[in-house]
Design a protein around this motif. Structure first.
Motif, PDB file in Angstrom:
ATOM      1  N   THR A 193       0.839  -1.187   0.000  1.00 16.05           N
ATOM      2  CA  THR A 193       0.000   0.000   0.000  1.00 16.05           C
ATOM      3  C   THR A 193       0.882   1.248   0.000  1.00 16.05           C
ATOM      4  OG1 THR A 193      -1.860   1.058   1.112  1.00 16.05           O
ATOM      5  CG2 THR A 193      -0.132   0.168   2.514  1.00 16.05           C
ATOM      6  N   SER A 194       0.279   2.419  -0.198  1.00 21.33           N
ATOM      7  CA  SER A 194       1.069   3.643  -0.211  1.00 21.33           C
ATOM      8  C   SER A 194       1.463   4.046   1.203  1.00 21.33           C
ATOM      9  CB  SER A 194       0.279   4.780  -0.865  1.00 21.33           C
ATOM     10  OG  SER A 194      -0.726   5.262   0.009  1.00 21.33           O
ATOM     11  N   LEU A 195       2.474   4.877   1.276  1.00 20.95           N
ATOM     12  CA  LEU A 195       2.911   5.444   2.565  1.00 20.95           C
ATOM     13  C   LEU A 195       1.744   6.128   3.258  1.00 20.95           C
ATOM     14  CD1 LEU A 195       5.060   6.586   4.596  1.00 20.95           C
ATOM     15  CD2 LEU A 195       5.413   8.436   2.945  1.00 20.95           C
ATOM     16  N   TRP A 196       0.981   6.931   2.491  1.00 19.08           N
ATOM     17  CA  TRP A 196      -0.137   7.683   3.072  1.00 19.08           C
ATOM     18  C   TRP A 196      -1.187   6.745   3.671  1.00 19.08           C
ATOM     19  CZ3 TRP A 196       2.839  11.476   2.392  1.00 19.08           C
ATOM     20  CH2 TRP A 196       3.368  11.851   1.166  1.00 19.08           C
ATOM     21  N   MET A 197      -1.539   5.698   2.926  1.00 19.29           N
ATOM     22  CA  MET A 197      -2.594   4.780   3.370  1.00 19.29           C
ATOM     23  C   MET A 197      -2.128   3.920   4.539  1.00 19.29           C
ATOM     24  SD  MET A 197      -4.035   3.815  -0.447  1.00 19.29           S
ATOM     25  CE  MET A 197      -5.529   2.967   0.053  1.00 19.29           C
ATOM     26  N   GLU A 198      -0.831   3.653   4.594  1.00 23.15           N
ATOM     27  CA  GLU A 198      -0.287   2.884   5.710  1.00 23.15           C
ATOM     28  C   GLU A 198      -0.326   3.688   7.005  1.00 23.15           C
ATOM     29  OE1 GLU A 198       1.559  -0.309   7.715  1.00 23.15           O
ATOM     30  OE2 GLU A 198       0.738  -0.239   5.683  1.00 23.15           O
ATOM     31  N   GLU A 199      -0.100   5.001   6.896  1.00 25.38           N
ATOM     32  CA  GLU A 199       0.019   5.835   8.088  1.00 25.38           C
ATOM     33  C   GLU A 199      -1.313   6.419   8.568  1.00 25.38           C
ATOM     34  OE1 GLU A 199       4.589   7.562   7.604  1.00 25.38           O
ATOM     35  OE2 GLU A 199       2.878   8.841   7.073  1.00 25.38           O
ATOM     36  N   THR A 200      -2.351   6.362   7.735  1.00 25.20           N
ATOM     37  CA  THR A 200      -3.592   7.064   8.074  1.00 25.20           C
ATOM     38  C   THR A 200      -4.803   6.177   7.834  1.00 25.20           C
ATOM     39  OG1 THR A 200      -2.563   9.121   7.329  1.00 25.20           O
ATOM     40  CG2 THR A 200      -4.944   9.157   7.684  1.00 25.20           C
ATOM     41  N   GLU A 201      -5.673   6.137   8.795  1.00 28.53           N
ATOM     42  CA  GLU A 201      -6.955   5.425   8.637  1.00 28.53           C
ATOM     43  C   GLU A 201      -8.080   6.444   8.803  1.00 28.53           C
ATOM     44  OE1 GLU A 201      -9.516   1.662  10.456  1.00 28.53           O
ATOM     45  OE2 GLU A 201      -7.451   2.021  11.107  1.00 28.53           O
ATOM     46  N   ILE A 202      -8.701   6.791   7.683  1.00 28.04           N
ATOM     47  CA  ILE A 202      -9.804   7.745   7.717  1.00 28.04           C
ATOM     48  C   ILE A 202     -11.049   7.043   8.241  1.00 28.04           C
ATOM     49  CG2 ILE A 202     -11.281   9.207   6.266  1.00 28.04           C
ATOM     50  CD1 ILE A 202      -8.905   9.673   4.462  1.00 28.04           C
TER      51      ILE A 202
END
Length: 492
Positions: free
Chosen positions: A2-11
């Protein structure tokens, strides 16, 4: 990965639509463009509903490199030559304003999203003349831009254009804040639009205004967007143990078109782009890994992902009225590879139009989907038309590209099987999965992308996983399972 953004953030999650409802405005798409437009309209007291086929931010917003910039490749000299100074100034003004507007929102809402002002560079290893002219064109439009030979890159360049005071950020941390207080329905795919009514797989929404902010409009008529743009894929590595760069970089050469930007403790290194459906040989991630080791021998690959972008014929996004026949519909699409600034620009302009703050010519100008610029787009129109005809013909006249029995585990392709052309994937356990090789959008033959383990449409960019589920539109349904060979012991 997965992307860095999606790994670090759960909306946060939102419910599905469960009944027929009404609203002032319905937005199709829960990415950056849709959420920003809904935010601005909600601030003005309008009742807005967002319909998202998957989850908020899980589309291209979660896969961007998240550069917020008005530097969109070598574009300003082309805009000046083909559209004139007024149109070029409108383009630069809206994108420069987008950067400032992000900063203002982030400051007012105190959003922790790694927003950093930084310079943006276009570089070349070949003749610098084109970039010298681009720097001159941009500066003439009021952009703080100049030509330089100095960069932080791990190789010598022959020249670069430097735009001052651009920005980068964490897109999903920003979106996580922006979505609060909005009315969103996830896992609710819009299937039809009929006047002021959207029909989904869960219920319907009737609205005075409808905004299609779903990356690629899935309706073929009106609008005919499938004839006016194609889709491209690009690949990104998230590198650890790499240098921190102050600036953001993009190469303009065919052989050295690498993208660089820092993101916290990581360096995002991208490239390997291609038209969707034209990566049968694969190897894009391996190419990036080889170059990363060449440029930064101590670096470690910690993330890898890819993104998909809609490429308009004249490099200008389509922002405005969906078509002349549908005055209450709007669209925001064709962002090229500059979705962050274009999303903010689109949200602002569409909001102004809905609120009646000017006529279409004044509000949208060069961005209007109703523009007709044959001199600016004739070459790409012919090129895209040839692609579509070629790929439709391929399904009828060409043989499959692989032999079913020769496919190794973990590989797929298009094969001739029992007199039919089918998509096939042999999983890691050796089980065979068969699907139709025909795209449900307009019938083109799909191609296998080994880097993503997906079937892709070369005509319009729809994508499907090896089980046939739709990953990217304009197709709204999956590809048909090939159930005719179950008796042979194959799995579908």
């Amino acid at each position: 990965m997965t992307s860095l953004w999606m790994e670090e953030t759960e909306i946060q999650s939102f419910p599905e639509l469960t009944q027929d409802i009404t609203a002032d405005v319905a937005v199709v798409g829960g990415g950056m463009a849709g959420i920003l437009t809904a935010h601005f309209l909600t601030e003005q007291g309008m009742q807005v509903v967002i319909l998202e086929a998957d989850k908020v931010g899980n589309g291209q917003t979660g896969k961007t490199t998240a550069k917020i910039t008005s530097q969109h490749g070598v574009i300003y000299q082309k805009l000046l030559q083909k559209h004139g100074e007024e149109a070029a100034a409108k383009y630069s003004r809206e994108n420069q304003k987008a950067i400032d507007r992000y900063e203002e929102i982030i400051h007012d809402r105190k959003i922790e999203c790694g927003f950093v002002r930084c310079p943006a560079y276009l570089y070349t290893l070949e003749s610098p003349d084109l970039l010298k002219e681009e720097a001159k064109s941009a500066a003439g439009l009021g952009i703080d831009a100049g030509f330089t030979g100095d960069t932080e890159l791990p190789f010598q360049v022959s020249g670069a254009v430097r735009f001052e005071d651009q920005a980068r950020f964490h897109p999903l941390q920003f979106l996580q804040s922006m979505v609060c207080g909005l009315t969103v329905y996830e896992h609710t795919r819009v299937l039809q639009a009929e006047g002021n009514r959207l029909v989904t797989d869960k219920g319907s929404v009737s609205a005075k205004k409808i905004i299609f902010a779903c990356h690629y409009p899935f309706l073929n008529v009106p609008g005919y967007y499938f004839m006016r743009m194609h889709q491209e894929r690009s690949y990104v590595l998230g590198l650890g143990q790499a240098p921190t760069l102050e600036g953001m970089y993009l190469g303009i050469d065919r052989e050295n078109a690498w993208s660089f930007r820092s993101a916290g403790d990581h360096l995002l290194f991208g490239g390997g782009g291609h038209r969707t459906g034209e990566n049968r040989a694969g190897g894009k991630y391996e190419l990036l890994k080889r170059k990363a080791q060449e440029f930064y021998p101590e670096s470690k690959v910690q993330y890898q992902w890819s993104a998909q972008d809609c490429m308009p014929m004249d490099q200008i996004p389509y922002i405005g009225r969906f078509s002349a026949e549908t005055p209450d519909w709007y669209t925001a699409t064709g962002f090229g590879k500059w979705g962050m600034s274009s999303s903010m620009a689109a949200a602002g302009m569409i909001t102004e139009s809905i609120l009646g703050k000017g006529d279409d010519t004044e509000v949208f100008g060069i961005f209007s989907p109703q523009r007709f610029t044959p001199s600016a787009s004739a070459g790409n129109f012919c090129k895209d038309s040839i692609h579509a005809v070629k790929d439709l013909g391929r399904r009828i006249f060409t043989q499959g590209r692989s032999d079913l029995e020769e496919l190794p585990r973990g590989h797929g392709g298009i094969v001739d099987y029992d007199g039919e052309k089918v998509g096939v994937y042999r999983d890691e356990e050796g089980e065979i999965h068969l699907v139709s090789a025909k795209c449900p959008h307009l019938g083109c033959q799909l191609e296998w992308n080994p880097d993503e383990k997906c079937f892709e449409c070369p005509c319009h960019g729809s994508r499907f996983d090896y089980m046939g589920h739709c990953v990217d539109g304009p197709a709204q349904t999956g590809i048909e399972e090939d159930r005719t060979h179950k008796s042979d012991g194959h799995s579908v």
